[in-house]
Motif scaffolding. Structure first.
Motif, mmCIF file in Angstrom:
data_model
loop_
_atom_site.group_PDB
_atom_site.id
_atom_site.type_symbol
_atom_site.label_atom_id
_atom_site.label_comp_id
_atom_site.label_asym_id
_atom_site.label_seq_id
_atom_site.Cartn_x
_atom_site.Cartn_y
_atom_site.Cartn_z
ATOM 1 N N VAL A 116 24.753 -25.876 -11.610
ATOM 2 C CA VAL A 116 23.574 -25.070 -10.670
ATOM 3 C C VAL A 116 23.584 -25.031 -9.337
ATOM 4 O O VAL A 116 22.805 -24.461 -8.311
ATOM 5 C CB VAL A 116 22.187 -25.782 -10.452
ATOM 6 C CG1 VAL A 116 21.499 -26.235 -11.747
ATOM 7 C CG2 VAL A 116 22.159 -26.989 -9.718
ATOM 8 N N ARG A 173 22.502 -20.774 -3.318
ATOM 9 C CA ARG A 173 22.105 -21.874 -4.883
ATOM 10 C C ARG A 173 22.163 -23.880 -3.858
ATOM 11 O O ARG A 173 23.034 -24.464 -4.834
ATOM 12 C CB ARG A 173 23.045 -22.108 -5.776
ATOM 13 C CG ARG A 173 22.657 -20.483 -6.301
ATOM 14 C CD ARG A 173 23.106 -20.093 -8.454
ATOM 15 N NE ARG A 173 24.187 -21.019 -8.333
ATOM 16 C CZ ARG A 173 24.271 -21.494 -9.378
ATOM 17 N NH1 ARG A 173 23.478 -21.091 -10.696
ATOM 18 N NH2 ARG A 173 26.006 -21.942 -9.730
ATOM 19 N N ARG A 207 17.455 -27.164 -6.527
ATOM 20 C CA ARG A 207 17.130 -28.313 -7.508
ATOM 21 C C ARG A 207 17.900 -29.473 -6.937
ATOM 22 O O ARG A 207 18.473 -30.113 -6.512
ATOM 23 C CB ARG A 207 17.987 -27.781 -7.922
ATOM 24 C CG ARG A 207 18.654 -25.814 -8.381
ATOM 25 C CD ARG A 207 17.387 -25.304 -8.806
ATOM 26 N NE ARG A 207 17.230 -26.140 -10.927
ATOM 27 C CZ ARG A 207 18.181 -25.410 -11.821
ATOM 28 N NH1 ARG A 207 18.522 -24.583 -12.018
ATOM 29 N NH2 ARG A 207 17.766 -26.739 -12.866
ATOM 30 N N ALA A 262 15.042 -27.131 -16.637
ATOM 31 C CA ALA A 262 16.331 -26.857 -16.520
ATOM 32 C C ALA A 262 17.148 -27.622 -17.538
ATOM 33 O O ALA A 262 18.764 -27.354 -17.906
ATOM 34 C CB ALA A 262 17.244 -28.021 -15.935
ATOM 35 N N ASP A 265 20.226 -24.987 -18.413
ATOM 36 C CA ASP A 265 21.330 -25.577 -17.590
ATOM 37 C C ASP A 265 22.574 -26.820 -17.926
ATOM 38 O O ASP A 265 23.190 -26.480 -18.442
ATOM 39 C CB ASP A 265 20.530 -25.729 -16.338
ATOM 40 C CG ASP A 265 20.195 -24.627 -15.877
ATOM 41 O OD1 ASP A 265 21.360 -23.486 -15.448
ATOM 42 O OD2 ASP A 265 18.984 -24.441 -14.926
#
Length: 416
Positions: A116, A173, A207, A262, A265
């Motif tokens: 991520v 990110r 995140r 999520a 991911d």
């Protein structure tokens, strides 16, 4: 009060922290007992001085007896965690299909960071914090930005907001590594604090990855809130295992859990990561979550008594040391700045857990007590030590008594 159960070998109703003598503990070959010479009392690394919980030992013996030492398979570990989470924390919508097994919590964190975030992106931490947060993020090519805890050792919303803003400005990110409960302070984050984290993370586009390895170790007076149960945490991750509560660090296996947004991911996790956990580790951790609750209750009672004992011992032996009573874990964060010991730091800085400086160096050299040096926990750690009180009352008493004597001798050396 702790519940008792039909434990074999005389365990029923007994405090697990009182069942091993110092001589028995010194037979161990783990890092806690072999890093320092045998005259040192080791109260540093997060290992418990307990025998294996009987349900865990039984599960391992059965696996060995039948030769169950092949490749792992199935979802028994996640199912056991889900049942435990429902009973203990009220997490009733835990999804087994939103999990994957990883070698351990920190390796799981690194793999999720690779999913991520990008190399060079920022990772925010609440300092002082568990040293591997610095080391592992740095090894993965991410830069660490600190959001220091407040004077009460709780999350400082303004500092977190500022850190999130800086993280967003220096990377595409960014992420936030949450320690829940917090290591080294023993703070158990309240639901409103976690809601504030989720709101800020959503506003800034970070995140959240929540390290919840100490979640089973919440002591009387506090309640653990899984981060993924908080509104706004739908795109976050949590990682946990039974390793801290049941002393299973040498049996590698942990679980990564994804929020509903999520899961895609987590599905991108490289297949080879799933080959890292030990099959015997999975068996042990599964047994701990599934059948180790009564033993855990006895341990928590013992830890509750030890944190009170530590408070009493410090008041008598080290009255100038400030003790922030932990709400969870078996770790005490001791402010030794009033001792006036120089806090010069060796090379390496935060995250280099092998470095010892300041009060920790003095207590090791003069008292023969090994503690974790505060400076490796980042900003706010210099002048502090972390003490592991997950040991017998006798060892804890001897250690703090030695520490008090060392300080007395340092301040009032005998005339020669």
């Amino acid at each position: 009060m702790a519940s008792s159960g039909p434990f074999p070998d005389g365990f029923a109703g007994q405090n697990p922290l009182t069942l091993l003598t110092l001589d028995e503990l010194r037979q161990r070959t783990s890092v806690k007992w072999r890093m320092h010479p045998p005259d040192v009392l080791p109260l540093w690394v997060a290992e418990l001085d307990v025998p294996l919980a009987p349900p865990v030992a039984d599960a391992l013996r059965r696996a060995i007896d039948i030769g169950d030492t092949g490749y792992g398979h199935g979802t028994a570990y996640a199912e056991a965690l889900g049942d435990f989470a429902a009973r203990r924390w009220g997490w009733h919508d835990f999804r087994v299909d939103h999990t994957t097994v990883v070698p351990d919590v920190m390796m799981g964190i690194v793999e999720i960071l690779r999913l991520v975030t990008d190399p060079g992106d920022a990772v925010v931490v609440n300092s002082p914090v568990y040293p591997p947060f610095y080391a592992f993020a740095g090894h993965a090519g991410r830069q660490v930005i600190e959001a220091p805890l407040g004077p009460d050792l709780r999350i400082d919303r303004a500092a977190l907001d500022d850190a999130f803003h800086r993280a967003r400005a220096c990377g595409r990110r960014p992420a936030f590594l949450l320690c829940n409960p917090h290591n080294p302070t023993g703070v158990v984050h309240r639901r409103d604090e976690l809601e504030a984290v989720a709101e800020l993370a959503g506003r800034h586009g970070l995140r959240v990855i929540s390290d919840e390895i100490h979640a089973p170790l919440v002591l009387p007076g506090a309640h653990f809130t899984p981060y993924l149960t908080v509104a706004g945490a739908e795109n976050a991750f949590a990682l946990t295992s039974a390793s801290k509560a049941w002393n299973l660090a040498g049996l590698k296996a942990a679980l990564a859990v994804a929020g509903p947004q999520a899961v895609a991911d987590l599905d991108r996790m490289p297949e080879e990561v799933g080959h890292g956990p030990s099959h015997l580790g999975v068996i042990a951790h599964t047994a701990a979550f599934r059948a180790g609750g009564q033993w855990l209750d006895l341990l928590l009672d013992g830890l509750d008594a030890n944190r009170t004992l530590l408070e009493t011992l410090l008041a008598k032996q080290l009255p100038s040391v400030t003790y922030h009573r932990p709400e969870g874990t078996y770790l005490a964060w001791l402010d030794c700045t009033a001792l006036g010991i120089a806090t010069g730091q060796p090379a390496g800085g935060p995250g280099v857990a092998s470095d010892i400086a300041g009060p920790a160096r003095m207590f090791l050299d003069r008292a023969r007590v090994a503690l974790s040096s505060g400076h490796v926990f980042g900003t706010g750690g210099a002048g502090f030590v972390r003490l592991n009180f997950g040991t017998s009352p006798a060892i804890l008493t001897e250690a703090v008594t030695r520490m008090g004597q060392a300080v007395e001798e340092a301040h009032h050396p005998a005339a020669g």
